[in-house]
Design a protein around this motif. Structure first.
Motif, PDB file in Angstrom:
ATOM      1  N   UNK A 100       0.804  -1.219   0.000  1.00 49.93           N
ATOM      2  CA  UNK A 100       0.000   0.000   0.000  1.00 49.93           C
ATOM      3  C   UNK A 100       0.842   1.276   0.000  1.00 49.93           C
ATOM      4  N   UNK A 101       2.157   1.130   0.091  1.00 56.96           N
ATOM      5  CA  UNK A 101       3.017   2.322   0.150  1.00 56.96           C
ATOM      6  C   UNK A 101       4.156   2.231  -0.857  1.00 56.96           C
ATOM      7  N   UNK A 102       5.254   1.605  -0.475  1.00 53.43           N
ATOM      8  CA  UNK A 102       6.470   1.593  -1.291  1.00 53.43           C
ATOM      9  C   UNK A 102       6.290   0.863  -2.617  1.00 53.43           C
ATOM     10  N   UNK A 103       5.465  -0.188  -2.637  1.00 49.88           N
ATOM     11  CA  UNK A 103       5.294  -1.003  -3.845  1.00 49.88           C
ATOM     12  C   UNK A 103       4.016  -0.673  -4.611  1.00 49.88           C
ATOM     13  N   UNK A 104       3.347   0.405  -4.246  1.00 47.66           N
ATOM     14  CA  UNK A 104       2.048   0.714  -4.838  1.00 47.66           C
ATOM     15  C   UNK A 104       2.109   0.934  -6.344  1.00 47.66           C
ATOM     16  N   UNK A 105       3.213   1.468  -6.847  1.00 50.38           N
ATOM     17  CA  UNK A 105       3.324   1.735  -8.283  1.00 50.38           C
ATOM     18  C   UNK A 105       3.564   0.472  -9.098  1.00 50.38           C
ATOM     19  N   UNK A 106       3.818  -0.647  -8.418  1.00 52.16           N
ATOM     20  CA  UNK A 106       4.032  -1.923  -9.106  1.00 52.16           C
ATOM     21  C   UNK A 106       2.993  -2.944  -8.651  1.00 52.16           C
ATOM     22  N   UNK A 107       1.770  -2.480  -8.428  1.00 47.55           N
ATOM     23  CA  UNK A 107       0.755  -3.339  -7.827  1.00 47.55           C
ATOM     24  C   UNK A 107       0.430  -4.548  -8.706  1.00 47.55           C
ATOM     25  N   UNK A 108       0.390  -4.382 -10.029  1.00 44.72           N
ATOM     26  CA  UNK A 108       0.080  -5.506 -10.907  1.00 44.72           C
ATOM     27  C   UNK A 108       1.218  -6.527 -10.901  1.00 44.72           C
ATOM     28  N   UNK A 109       2.459  -6.048 -10.880  1.00 42.75           N
ATOM     29  CA  UNK A 109       3.608  -6.953 -10.794  1.00 42.75           C
ATOM     30  C   UNK A 109       3.602  -7.706  -9.469  1.00 42.75           C
ATOM     31  N   UNK A 110       3.299  -6.970  -8.393  1.00 41.72           N
ATOM     32  CA  UNK A 110       3.212  -7.601  -7.073  1.00 41.72           C
ATOM     33  C   UNK A 110       2.120  -8.660  -7.057  1.00 41.72           C
ATOM     34  N   UNK A 111       0.966  -8.348  -7.676  1.00 37.52           N
ATOM     35  CA  UNK A 111      -0.144  -9.305  -7.721  1.00 37.52           C
ATOM     36  C   UNK A 111       0.273 -10.578  -8.447  1.00 37.52           C
ATOM     37  N   UNK A 112       0.983 -10.420  -9.588  1.00 35.03           N
ATOM     38  CA  UNK A 112       1.441 -11.595 -10.330  1.00 35.03           C
ATOM     39  C   UNK A 112       2.406 -12.426  -9.488  1.00 35.03           C
ATOM     40  N   UNK A 113       3.307 -11.758  -8.781  1.00 32.90           N
ATOM     41  CA  UNK A 113       4.261 -12.467  -7.930  1.00 32.90           C
ATOM     42  C   UNK A 113       3.589 -13.186  -6.782  1.00 32.90           C
TER      43      UNK A 113
END
Length: 492
Positions: A100-113
């Motif tokens: 919700x903070x540091x990784x918010x701009x890569x939310x789709x990548x995070x979701x895939x991971x």
């Protein structure tokens, strides 16, 4: 220490920081809602075993005899409790905050991971179950399984996201698109109040088909919320704390909305099987009034001298939240009792077969929730595009559908998780779930203390993340003390 004039300047800057925002897409909010539950149920196969081994090592080192090992000392039990709590915090809270903070701009990548890790976890769990001998669950485990563990997990995730965002929104590390929208739109924080209403309705006495409480009735349900609302009003006005007037009004707040919903539900009591119909009727009339011109008045800056005009958003939206609460009661009644699945009955009629095993029935129930959630998403998109855009501020029909779609997405994920993984106790879940409203109250108090001790909008991302971690650790630690002392506070 800052002078009063300097404090007023910072107060105005903080109010502007959370004003005139337009939110993000429904897709991004939906993706976020799908990521965070996974972090919760992935811990089913991690913390409990590791913590148990840590505690065993501790007992082995501190106790010498077999008798001591069978009856661990108080210090060993405390170590076990703390180690489980720390590991739950690291596995669930830290990744959630990062998403919700540091990784918010890569939310789709995070979701895939995250879902890649999930798939690996599922495959490993299935392989492990095939290799190990099947053990018949004990009666105690069967009781726990029947207590709708997925509802507890859902309520925990709702509170987790709420506690993270109410403070994170005051820092620049938290994306502005996740904050509450000014008039129309969908931000992650927009679903907070609605989710709290849904979470309480799903496990309410009405949803569980229990008679109203004999102890106090309406007064018992409403008075504590009114006291909390008045306390918040007095404190915020007394310390000149920043507030966004357009959210609820000049005097209104979240607790007054809950009190209004509790009062209306207590005065007009209907069986749970009819609550949904009443809720739809209320929302339909309310939406017609909004579309007829009420929405323009509620979203304008016009305010008269009277109490109702000064708090027009809070008073009017209470009827929308009441409709949401009633619909959620009927849906909760379905979840709390073993009703025949719609899809299962259709399958039986098509194949002239009788119902299958209990596990198969649970899969059918999960499929029902998936179908319901799909319908809710489609209705949300339709209402948002053709009738009126989603507005948390007025709690219109599109907003109610949006909240239901988001919440049942999370519930559906946890239903599937309970079928894939044997439900295991997660300590931090129990700590917050046993005192849901007190956890929220403590989070609000800590949020106020942080805001009054620093100028949050000027804090760097790294310092903000560290502050938020410390805040969450303090929240979990204090609620863990309440859990250890078996303190409970429930009244709504």
């Amino acid at each position: 220490m800052d002078s009063p004039s300097a404090f007023n300047v910072h107060k105005r800057l903080k109010e502007e920081f959370v004003s005139n925002l337009h939110g993000t897409t429904m897709l991004e909010v939906g993706v976020l809602s799908a990521i965070i539950p996974v972090l919760g149920f992935m811990s089913f196969s991690f913390p409990s075993h590791l913590c148990g081994s840590f505690a065993a090592v501790k007992r082995t080192k501190t106790n010498g005899s077999d008798k001591d090992l069978s009856k661990p000392s108080r210090s060993a039990m405390a170590f076990d409790f703390v180690s489980k709590l720390v590991l739950d915090f690291m596995v669930i809270f830290v990744p959630t905050l990062a998403c919700l903070t540091l990784l918010a701009d890569w939310v789709l990548t995070v979701a895939a991971g995250v879902y890649g890790i999930l798939l690996t976890t599922v495959l490993c769990a299935q392989w492990s179950q095939q290799q190990s001998p099947k053990v018949k669950p004990s009666p105690k485990e069967q009781v726990k399984s029947s207590q709708k563990a997925y509802l507890s997990s859902y309520r925990f995730v709702m509170m987790l996201v709420t506690c993270v965002t109410i403070l994170a929104v005051d820092f620049t590390v938290f994306p502005r698109r996740y904050a509450k929208t000014e008039t129309y739109g969908t931000g992650l924080m927009d679903i907070g109040v609605g989710s709290f209403v849904v979470a309480n309705a799903l496990v309410s006495r009405q949803a569980r088909n229990l008679p109203p409480s004999k102890y106090g009735g309406v007064l018992r349900n409403v008075s504590p919320l009114l006291i909390l609302g008045l306390a918040r009003l007095i404190v915020t006005k007394g310390v000149d704390y920043q507030e966004h007037v357009a959210e609820y009004g000049v005097h209104w707040n979240f607790f007054f909305t809950l009190a209004g919903v509790a009062l209306l539900t207590s005065l007009i009591h209907v069986p749970p099987t009819y609550c949904g119909s009443l809720g739809i009727a209320i929302l339909s009339v309310y939406q017609m009034m909004l579309s007829g011109g009420l929405n323009r008045y509620l979203l304008s800056s016009e305010r008269g001298p009277g109490f109702l005009s000064l708090n027009k958003e809070g008073v009017a939206s209470t009827f929308g939240y009441w409709g949401l609460y009633l619909i959620s009661i009927q849906l909760g009644h379905y979840l709390n009792f073993k009703h025949a699945s719609i899809l299962e009955r259709f399958w039986q009629m098509s194949n002239t077969q009788k119902g299958g095993t209990g596990t198969m029935s649970q899969w059918w129930a999960a499929a029902d929730i998936g179908l319901l959630d799909l319908a809710l998403w489609l209705l949300t998109i339709y209402m948002d595009h053709t009738v009126e855009r989603i507005s948390r501020r007025t709690c219109n029909l599109a907003y109610v559908l949006f909240v239901l779609a988001q919440n049942f997405e999370v519930i559906g994920i946890f239903m599937v998780a309970d079928l894939l993984f044997p439900p295991k106790p997660i300590l931090v879940l129990e700590v917050l779930n046993h005192n849901l409203l007190p956890s929220f109250l403590l989070a609000n108090l800590l949020t106020g203390l942080v805001n009054m001790s620093m100028h949050t909008i000027f804090v760097s991302s790294s310092k903000a993340f560290a502050t938020l971690l410390a805040y969450l650790a303090a929240l979990v630690g204090m609620m863990a003390l309440a859990e250890a002392n078996k303190l409970r506070l429930k009244f709504w």
